[in-house]
Scaffold this active site. Structure first.
Site, PDB file in Angstrom:
ATOM      1  N   HIS A 134      -7.419   3.099  -5.557  1.00 37.23           N
ATOM      2  CA  HIS A 134      -8.672   2.385  -5.811  1.00 37.23           C
ATOM      3  C   HIS A 134      -8.722   1.795  -7.216  1.00 37.23           C
ATOM      4  CE1 HIS A 134     -11.206   4.326  -2.335  1.00 37.23           C
ATOM      5  NE2 HIS A 134     -10.188   3.598  -1.915  1.00 37.23           N
ATOM      6  N   ARG A 183      -3.740  -0.072   1.475  1.00 43.62           N
ATOM      7  CA  ARG A 183      -4.762   0.533   2.338  1.00 43.62           C
ATOM      8  C   ARG A 183      -4.366   0.446   3.809  1.00 43.62           C
ATOM      9  NH1 ARG A 183     -10.365  -1.487   4.126  1.00 43.62           N
ATOM     10  NH2 ARG A 183     -11.532   0.440   4.514  1.00 43.62           N
ATOM     11  N   ASN A 221     -12.056   0.443  10.079  1.00 45.67           N
ATOM     12  CA  ASN A 221     -11.162  -0.714   9.976  1.00 45.67           C
ATOM     13  C   ASN A 221     -11.832  -2.048  10.269  1.00 45.67           C
ATOM     14  OD1 ASN A 221      -9.047   1.117   9.500  1.00 45.67           O
ATOM     15  ND2 ASN A 221      -8.513   1.229  11.673  1.00 45.67           N
ATOM     16  N   ASP A 280       3.383   4.668  12.385  1.00 42.34           N
ATOM     17  CA  ASP A 280       4.029   4.093  13.563  1.00 42.34           C
ATOM     18  C   ASP A 280       3.591   2.661  13.844  1.00 42.34           C
ATOM     19  OD1 ASP A 280       1.425   4.483  14.328  1.00 42.34           O
ATOM     20  OD2 ASP A 280       1.876   5.690  16.111  1.00 42.34           O
ATOM     21  N   HIS A 335      -4.133   3.604   6.301  1.00 35.39           N
ATOM     22  CA  HIS A 335      -4.907   3.695   7.544  1.00 35.39           C
ATOM     23  C   HIS A 335      -4.004   3.782   8.761  1.00 35.39           C
ATOM     24  CE1 HIS A 335      -9.276   2.623   6.398  1.00 35.39           C
ATOM     25  NE2 HIS A 335      -8.645   3.068   5.323  1.00 35.39           N
ATOM     26  N   ASP A 336      -2.783   3.301   8.654  1.00 37.64           N
ATOM     27  CA  ASP A 336      -1.822   3.470   9.748  1.00 37.64           C
ATOM     28  C   ASP A 336      -1.350   4.917   9.814  1.00 37.64           C
ATOM     29  OD1 ASP A 336       0.002   2.745  11.842  1.00 37.64           O
ATOM     30  OD2 ASP A 336       1.610   2.755  10.351  1.00 37.64           O
ATOM     31  N   ASP A 358      -3.221   0.647 -12.811  1.00 37.68           N
ATOM     32  CA  ASP A 358      -3.242   1.444 -14.036  1.00 37.68           C
ATOM     33  C   ASP A 358      -4.096   2.681 -13.795  1.00 37.68           C
ATOM     34  OD1 ASP A 358      -5.952   0.597 -14.240  1.00 37.68           O
ATOM     35  OD2 ASP A 358      -5.364  -1.146 -15.443  1.00 37.68           O
ATOM     36  N   THR A 387     -10.053  -3.244 -14.644  1.00 39.46           N
ATOM     37  CA  THR A 387      -8.875  -4.047 -14.281  1.00 39.46           C
ATOM     38  C   THR A 387      -8.655  -3.974 -12.772  1.00 39.46           C
ATOM     39  OG1 THR A 387      -7.513  -2.108 -14.802  1.00 39.46           O
ATOM     40  CG2 THR A 387      -7.693  -3.814 -16.502  1.00 39.46           C
ATOM     41  N   VAL A 397      -3.376   7.897  11.341  1.00 34.84           N
ATOM     42  CA  VAL A 397      -3.697   7.875  12.772  1.00 34.84           C
ATOM     43  C   VAL A 397      -2.394   7.924  13.558  1.00 34.84           C
ATOM     44  CG1 VAL A 397      -4.836   6.623  14.630  1.00 34.84           C
ATOM     45  CG2 VAL A 397      -5.779   6.543  12.312  1.00 34.84           C
ATOM     46  N   GLY A 437       0.380   9.131  12.823  1.00 37.68           N
ATOM     47  CA  GLY A 437       1.580   8.960  12.022  1.00 37.68           C
ATOM     48  C   GLY A 437       1.869   7.514  11.657  1.00 37.68           C
ATOM     49  N   GLU A 472      -6.931  -0.009  17.148  1.00 41.64           N
ATOM     50  CA  GLU A 472      -7.479   0.655  15.973  1.00 41.64           C
ATOM     51  C   GLU A 472      -8.151  -0.341  15.032  1.00 41.64           C
ATOM     52  OE1 GLU A 472      -4.253   2.921  14.230  1.00 41.64           O
ATOM     53  OE2 GLU A 472      -3.743   3.749  16.194  1.00 41.64           O
ATOM     54  N   PRO A 518     -10.692   9.259   6.182  1.00 42.36           N
ATOM     55  CA  PRO A 518     -11.752   9.784   5.310  1.00 42.36           C
ATOM     56  C   PRO A 518     -12.873   8.769   5.099  1.00 42.36           C
ATOM     57  CG  PRO A 518      -9.576  10.188   4.374  1.00 42.36           C
ATOM     58  CD  PRO A 518      -9.380   9.253   5.527  1.00 42.36           C
TER      59      PRO A 518
END
Length: 317
Positions: free
Chosen positions: A192, A61, A93, A73, A65-66, A246, A241, A69, A71, A87, A162
């Site tokens: 997820h 995640r 975040n 970086d 999230h990097d 999976d 799980t 925003v 790209g 950020e 999102p």
């Protein structure tokens, strides 16, 4: 005298332009400068996940999230300063994204071997791949050579990541903005299959009595998420799980047992058939997830002589 320097100056411009154009990501980028970097990083990530298996989800995640925003970086790793609006404190975040310390630890390990060579952006990209593999998910070849930003963008983090409350078209649009198609979006949402979510993000869904949620599932989730209070109470995104990679996440969606609204909407409209395919074919999901992660990891990288190589990921050198 001026004329004597015209040709060399033009040549220099051409050379610099050539260097800029030829700079690109490569799986062999550190083969000469820091050949053990991938192994060092992988070992560090494995230790962290052995200590806390949930960390695998957090690292994937964090990478996502990097990249969404400005790209991939490592801008998400920068702390707040008088010149930087971090950020880390953006709405999606704040008190939510985890794993910063794990990336810093991996960076410290690689700095001991190769000071000032491997970027934090590449450490984070490799960490996401290694996190997937550590919990039974796919691995993939990572092209390296990203450099680190000297800036962050809290405003873009607030607008471009999102929302867990998004409808299907909102999700499709958010991923399309980053060059990712609907199939990429569904595959990446499959992350997820790991991790947990806070009560305030799914409360409305489990108390909605809607037709898109299984009544027994809603009842189970209400036990740990009251209608008021308990905002930070956690529930697994994958009921079956939660700490293994999976395709149960997609099976849950087919059974109307998606925890977040943005999960369950995938089993509607134009993406329902993709969810059905992944629910019945774990190998297809794994392959598509790996391909989408590669694609995401190459969103607007900083290359060549641009950016910097941070020695500590949370601050500018």
């Amino acid at each position: 005298m001026i004329g004597r320097f015209v040709i060399p100056l033009i040549s220099l411009v051409v050379v610099l332009s050539s260097i800029s154009c030829s700079a690109q990501l490569s799986a062999s980028f550190y083969d000469a400068s820091c050949p053990n970097a991938p192994t060092i990083i992988r070992n560090s990530i494995r230790r962290a996940i052995s200590a806390e298996r949930r960390m695998a989800a957090s690292l994937i995640r964090l990478h996502f999230h990097d990249c969404f925003v400005q790209g991939c970086d490592a801008s998400i790793l920068l702390d707040e300063t008088t010149a930087i609006q971090s950020e880390k404190t953006a709405g999606p975040n704040d008190n939510s994204v985890r794993g910063y310390n794990v990336i810093e630890a991996a960076k410290r390990d690689v700095e001991l071997a190769c000071p000032g060579v491997v970027s934090c952006a590449d450490v984070l990209t490799l960490a996401a791949r290694d996190a997937s593999a550590a919990v039974g998910g796919p691995s993939w070849s990572v092209r390296l050579g990203r450099r680190d930003s000297t800036t962050a963008n809290r405003d873009v983090a607030n607008t471009d990541l999102p929302s867990p409350f998004s409808d299907l078209q909102g999700l499709i649009d958010a991923f399309d903005k980053k060059g990712l198609n609907a199939r990429d979006m569904v595959a990446l949402s499959g992350a997820h299959t790991l991790g947990q979510s806070q009560c305030f993000l799914f409360r409305e869904r489990i108390y909605s009595n809607g037709t898109d949620i299984d009544a027994g599932f809603a009842s189970t989730r209400r036990r740990g998420c009251p209608q008021s209070g308990g905002n930070s109470n956690l529930a697994p995104l994958d009921l079956v799980t939660p700490n293994s990679f999976d395709n149960n996440y997609f099976r849950n969606l087919v059974q109307r047992k998606g925890l977040l609204q943005s999960d369950q909407v995938l089993f509607t409209g134009s993406t329902a058939s993709i969810v059905s395919q992944y629910s019945g074919n774990p190998a297809t999901f794994a392959a598509d997830f790996a391909a989408a992660m590669i694609k995401m990891s190459e969103i607007e990288p900083i290359l060549g002589q641009n950016g910097i190589i941070r020695r500590v990921c949370s601050s500018i050198n």
